[in-house]
Write a protein that holds these residues in place. Structure first.
Motif, mmCIF file in Angstrom:
data_model
loop_
_atom_site.group_PDB
_atom_site.id
_atom_site.type_symbol
_atom_site.label_atom_id
_atom_site.label_comp_id
_atom_site.label_asym_id
_atom_site.label_seq_id
_atom_site.Cartn_x
_atom_site.Cartn_y
_atom_site.Cartn_z
ATOM 1 N N ARG A 170 4.474 7.601 -13.423
ATOM 2 C CA ARG A 170 4.079 8.112 -11.671
ATOM 3 C C ARG A 170 2.332 7.226 -11.751
ATOM 4 N N ARG A 171 2.202 6.582 -12.036
ATOM 5 C CA ARG A 171 1.222 5.530 -11.903
ATOM 6 C C ARG A 171 1.133 4.717 -11.824
ATOM 7 N N ILE A 172 2.482 3.883 -12.425
ATOM 8 C CA ILE A 172 2.576 2.638 -11.708
ATOM 9 C C ILE A 172 3.770 1.858 -11.182
ATOM 10 N N LYS A 173 4.133 3.403 -9.856
ATOM 11 C CA LYS A 173 5.415 3.276 -9.136
ATOM 12 C C LYS A 173 5.073 2.516 -7.638
ATOM 13 N N GLN A 174 4.113 2.247 -7.372
ATOM 14 C CA GLN A 174 3.535 2.263 -6.289
ATOM 15 C C GLN A 174 3.106 0.414 -5.851
ATOM 16 N N PRO A 175 2.258 0.363 -6.585
ATOM 17 C CA PRO A 175 2.339 -0.561 -7.225
ATOM 18 C C PRO A 175 3.474 -1.311 -7.240
ATOM 19 N N LEU A 176 3.763 -0.813 -8.509
ATOM 20 C CA LEU A 176 5.329 -1.731 -9.069
ATOM 21 C C LEU A 176 6.436 -2.309 -7.453
ATOM 22 N N LYS A 177 6.245 -1.356 -6.600
ATOM 23 C CA LYS A 177 7.091 -1.335 -5.343
ATOM 24 C C LYS A 177 6.303 -1.735 -4.848
ATOM 25 N N ALA A 178 5.318 -2.303 -4.418
ATOM 26 C CA ALA A 178 4.616 -3.384 -3.709
ATOM 27 C C ALA A 178 5.429 -4.601 -3.861
ATOM 28 N N VAL A 179 5.177 -5.028 -5.482
ATOM 29 C CA VAL A 179 6.043 -6.402 -6.225
ATOM 30 C C VAL A 179 7.240 -6.379 -6.000
ATOM 31 N N ILE A 180 7.756 -5.156 -6.125
ATOM 32 C CA ILE A 180 9.138 -5.373 -6.147
ATOM 33 C C ILE A 180 9.434 -5.832 -4.137
ATOM 34 N N ASP A 181 8.672 -5.309 -3.405
ATOM 35 C CA ASP A 181 8.777 -5.401 -2.047
ATOM 36 C C ASP A 181 8.722 -6.910 -1.254
ATOM 37 N N GLN A 182 7.294 -7.660 -2.326
ATOM 38 C CA GLN A 182 7.944 -9.186 -2.394
ATOM 39 C C GLN A 182 8.648 -9.952 -2.497
ATOM 40 N N ALA A 183 8.588 -9.532 -4.279
ATOM 41 C CA ALA A 183 10.183 -9.941 -4.977
ATOM 42 C C ALA A 183 11.397 -10.318 -4.062
ATOM 43 N N LYS A 184 11.969 -9.182 -3.478
ATOM 44 C CA LYS A 184 12.968 -9.431 -2.509
ATOM 45 C C LYS A 184 12.582 -9.861 -1.243
ATOM 46 N N GLY A 185 11.111 -10.684 -0.313
ATOM 47 C CA GLY A 185 10.943 -11.144 0.645
ATOM 48 C C GLY A 185 10.830 -12.612 0.443
ATOM 49 N N MET A 186 10.653 -12.814 -0.922
ATOM 50 C CA MET A 186 10.959 -14.192 -1.301
ATOM 51 C C MET A 186 12.323 -14.829 -1.483
ATOM 52 N N GLU A 188 14.770 -13.457 0.810
ATOM 53 C CA GLU A 188 14.798 -13.729 1.807
ATOM 54 C C GLU A 188 13.722 -14.374 2.961
ATOM 55 N N ARG A 189 12.860 -15.145 2.127
ATOM 56 C CA ARG A 189 12.764 -16.426 3.118
ATOM 57 C C ARG A 189 11.279 -15.953 3.244
ATOM 58 N N ARG A 190 10.815 -14.221 2.685
ATOM 59 C CA ARG A 190 9.828 -13.973 3.506
ATOM 60 C C ARG A 190 8.552 -14.102 2.491
ATOM 61 N N PHE A 191 6.894 -14.147 3.615
ATOM 62 C CA PHE A 191 7.189 -14.167 2.415
ATOM 63 C C PHE A 191 5.023 -13.502 2.988
ATOM 64 N N ILE A 192 5.538 -12.139 1.431
ATOM 65 C CA ILE A 192 4.252 -11.245 1.868
ATOM 66 C C ILE A 192 3.065 -11.449 0.737
ATOM 67 N N ILE A 193 2.204 -11.203 1.568
ATOM 68 C CA ILE A 193 0.969 -11.108 0.666
ATOM 69 C C ILE A 193 0.693 -9.630 1.054
ATOM 70 N N THR A 194 0.318 -9.231 -0.610
ATOM 71 C CA THR A 194 0.284 -7.562 -1.156
ATOM 72 C C THR A 194 -0.673 -7.389 -1.558
ATOM 73 N N PRO A 195 -1.872 -6.410 -1.789
ATOM 74 C CA PRO A 195 -2.892 -5.776 -1.865
ATOM 75 C C PRO A 195 -2.717 -5.780 -3.348
ATOM 76 N N GLU A 196 -3.878 -6.670 -3.796
ATOM 77 C CA GLU A 196 -3.761 -6.147 -5.529
ATOM 78 C C GLU A 196 -3.787 -4.710 -6.666
ATOM 79 N N SER A 197 -3.395 -4.662 -7.498
ATOM 80 C CA SER A 197 -3.188 -3.010 -7.568
ATOM 81 C C SER A 197 -4.603 -3.317 -9.121
ATOM 82 N N SER A 198 -4.666 -1.597 -8.626
ATOM 83 C CA SER A 198 -5.663 -1.606 -10.053
ATOM 84 C C SER A 198 -5.556 -1.439 -10.798
ATOM 85 N N VAL A 199 -3.985 -1.035 -11.331
ATOM 86 C CA VAL A 199 -4.103 -1.207 -12.407
ATOM 87 C C VAL A 199 -4.550 -2.851 -13.490
ATOM 88 N N PRO A 200 -4.601 -3.100 -14.715
ATOM 89 C CA PRO A 200 -4.942 -4.464 -14.694
ATOM 90 C C PRO A 200 -3.510 -5.598 -15.144
#
Length: 639
Positions: A170-186, A188-200
């Motif tokens: 539950r704690r890592i779901k949102q930042p992990l989803k952002a990283v997943i979307d970023q990886a999917k974008g890569m 598909e040759r889409r280069f996404i910059i995501t906000p940094e997570s608060s989890v170290p």
């Protein structure tokens, strides 16, 4: 399914696997313990009872009363007393115990109460044998109760683990989803910059991913272009588009060095007057002509079986293919290239050489052979096609009919013999001599590896195997021969009922020598034809031959079949032996194989030992012996 759900699934699955695995392991361990306890109890009780009965001369009636009294206590499933002749004196058997343990549990985890046996004697005279079996109902109750308790404990542990996993996810779901979307974008040759997570930990991942995206964004386009350019430069000729020399050599090596690769043909084409054409027509026009030659060979490459065309240098081209007549193909290419150059010049000379190849020839030898054919065509001074002369009989192009005649002629002329190699213990003591068939072709003895694959395709292995058996029996029949001999048989041969009948007759004709014969068949052939091997064993076993498997270990998952094959030995495949001194995994494997086959009362030998270091390690792993070049060097056979 989302990554979050996959993680949830992974947690649940891993917990379930741990639960089932732990429960199963615990149940198996407990059952083994209870089996052993029952065995020991039966053995001890039988021994004690036999001793008590041996201390006095007991009449049959008294014996029956004692057994009945003991049986009525209800602790035994059966008690039986046999006289020395095997006749039953007293027997008591209890009906099956009733318990609340489910029948399915008893079927899945049976508890075997192995009978305990002991001898009853009167002084030095054996009076009889007592055999008793304890009731196993209490053991089932204990095992069932243990399983229930273990299941409850593991279930509670699993629920706690799932709850803790839910909190973490539950704690890592949102930042992990952002990283997943970023990886999917890569991807598909889409280069996404995501906000940094608060989890170290995820913050480090986000930073690294963002840096990677920035780098990839600037490099991707030029890298893709550069890789495509490098691919073309590495494998293709810039002018014709055909493969270049390096790529051709790699392909040629694959064709001639892979043992399972079929035979084929190589054609070399030399455009002798290309320099004169270039001078007369100019570079651009000459390049156009070369492109047409390349297109022509590309068409042949497409339509020939396993065709492969290449430009080797400025004037030389090559074509590899299989299953086609090389002379016909070469003549056709000669005519077609002449038509291409006839459009621009009145005369142009083309020299073509061709040759056939098969497994065993080196790429260098093949190229030299066919290049000599090109030189022979060149010596005529006009466009011509020449066939290469074989370097020796080993590489001579030969049809199936010619191969048949060659092998049969060697058999008819008795140009056959056996070569012998030692199989020894670690101290050098000879166990048996391993034999290998040799045939003479053109005055030279050739090893089995050269002709057996061809003989198998032609259906001649049965003849060759019977010859090897006869030669081995003749050697064993000599008065001076006191060493046993092993002969390798083809898996195809033992499938033939006629072969088995003829082999049995040969062995029965020399019964003493047959008892000194070891027959071995490749592991893969045996496991692929279990029923045929069983019939083979049934026919041959009465003659006293030892039977074994060679190249053992490649199908280790079928080792459970060994006990049913009634073998005498196995020879562990050389793939597990090579460089074993530096391979801890293979050492453990070989040691484990030895332990298992020894428990099955089989001997174990190592194949293909090539170095002193390998032999030194093998001597420590429990093997009964070894064979190979190094064994032959250290312990050569005496003449």
């Amino acid at each position: 399914m989302s990554m979050y759900r996959q993680l949830w699934f992974a947690i649940i699955l891993s917990t379930l696997i741990a639960l089932v695995g732990s429960l199963f392991a615990s149940t198996i361990s407990s059952r083994a313990y209870l089996n052993e306890q029952l065995r020991m109890k039966n053995s001890d009780n039988a021994t004690v009872l036999a001793l008590s009965l041996s201390q006095k001369n007991i009449e049959p009636v008294e014996l029956e009363l004692i057994v009945a009294s003991l049986f009525d206590n209800g602790h035994y499933a059966s008690i039986k007393v046999l006289d020395p002749a095997g006749k039953t004196l007293v027997e008591r058997t209890a009906p099956a115990e009733q318990s609340n343990v489910p029948n399915w549990f008893k079927q899945w985890f049976p508890i075997q109460s192995i009978p305990g046996q002991a001898q009853i004697s009167n002084g030095w005279k054996q009076v009889g044998t007592i055999s008793l079996v304890s009731q196993n109902g209490d053991a089932y109750q204990t095992l069932w109760r243990s399983v229930q308790e273990m299941f409850a404990a593991l279930t509670i542990s699993g629920l706690i683990a799932c709850y803790l996993g839910a909190l973490i996810l539950r704690r890592i779901k949102q930042p992990l989803k952002a990283v997943i979307d970023q990886a999917k974008g890569m991807t598909e040759r889409r280069f996404i910059i995501t906000p940094e997570s608060s989890v170290p930990e995820l913050k480090q991942l986000s930073t690294a991913m963002n840096s990677t995206v920035v780098l990839l964004k600037s490099m991707f386009a030029e890298e893709a272009e550069r890789l495509e350019t490098l691919r073309a430069q590495a494998n293709s000729d810039a002018t014709t588009g055909l493969s270049n020399r390096n790529h051709f050599i790699s392909q040629l090596q694959a064709c001639v060095e892979e043992e399972n690769a079929p035979a084929g043909s190589l054609v070399l084409i030399r455009l002798a007057e290309l320099a004169s054409v270039n001078k007369a027509l100019g570079r651009n026009k000459t390049d156009d002509l070369l492109k047409k030659v390349g297109q022509l060979l590309a068409i042949h490459q497409k339509h020939l079986h396993d065709g492969f065309a290449a430009r080797l240098n400025g004037t030389d081209f090559a074509l590899l293919f299989r299953r086609e007549d090389a002379h016909t193909v070469s003549q056709k290419i000669l005519v077609e290239i002449q038509k291409i150059f006839a459009e621009e010049t009145e005369s142009f000379t083309i020299y073509i050489g061709y040759g056939n190849y098969e497994f065993g020839i080196t790429p260098g030898s093949l190229l030299a052979q066919v290049d000599a054919a090109v030189a022979s065509a060149e010596a005529t001074g006009s466009s011509n096609v020449h066939e290469s002369a074989p370097l020796n009989i080993e590489h001579a192009p030969r049809s199936a009919e010619e191969w048949t005649k060659l092998i049969l002629r060697a058999i008819e002329q008795n140009w056959v013999k056996l070569a012998y190699f030692p199989v020894t213990k670690s101290n050098g003591e000879l166990i048996h001599k391993e034999s290998a068939l040799r045939l003479m072709f053109g005055g030279e003895w050739f090893p089995a590896a050269r002709f057996l694959p061809i003989a198998e395709r032609l259906g001649l292995t049965e003849k060759l195997d019977l010859i090897a058996i006869k030669l081995a029996l003749e050697e064993l029949n000599k008065a001076s021969s006191d060493k046993e001999i092993a002969v390798n048989l083809s898996a195809r041969s033992i499938q033939s009922a006629d072969f088995r009948t003829r082999l049995k007759a040969i062995l029965q004709s020399k019964p003493a020598a047959a008892k000194q014969l070891w027959l071995e068949v490749p592991e893969n052939g045996v496991f692929a034809n279990i029923d045929a091997f069983r019939m083979f064993h049934s026919d041959i076993a009465p003659t006293g031959c030892k039977l074994g498997l060679e190249h053992f270990g490649r199908q280790f998952d079928k080792i459970n079949l060994l006990h049913d094959l009634k073998l005498n030995y196995v020879k562990i495949d050389g793939g597990f032996i090579r460089n074993i001194e530096s391979n801890d995994g293979n050492q453990a494997f070989v040691k484990g194989v030895c332990h298992i086959v020894h428990r099955l009362a089989l001997l174990s030998f190592a194949e293909s030992v090539t170095s002193e270091a390998e032999l030194s390690v093998l001597n420590q792993l429990g093997l009964d012996g070894a064979t190979g070049p190094e064994v032959g060097r250290q312990f050569p056979l005496s003449e």
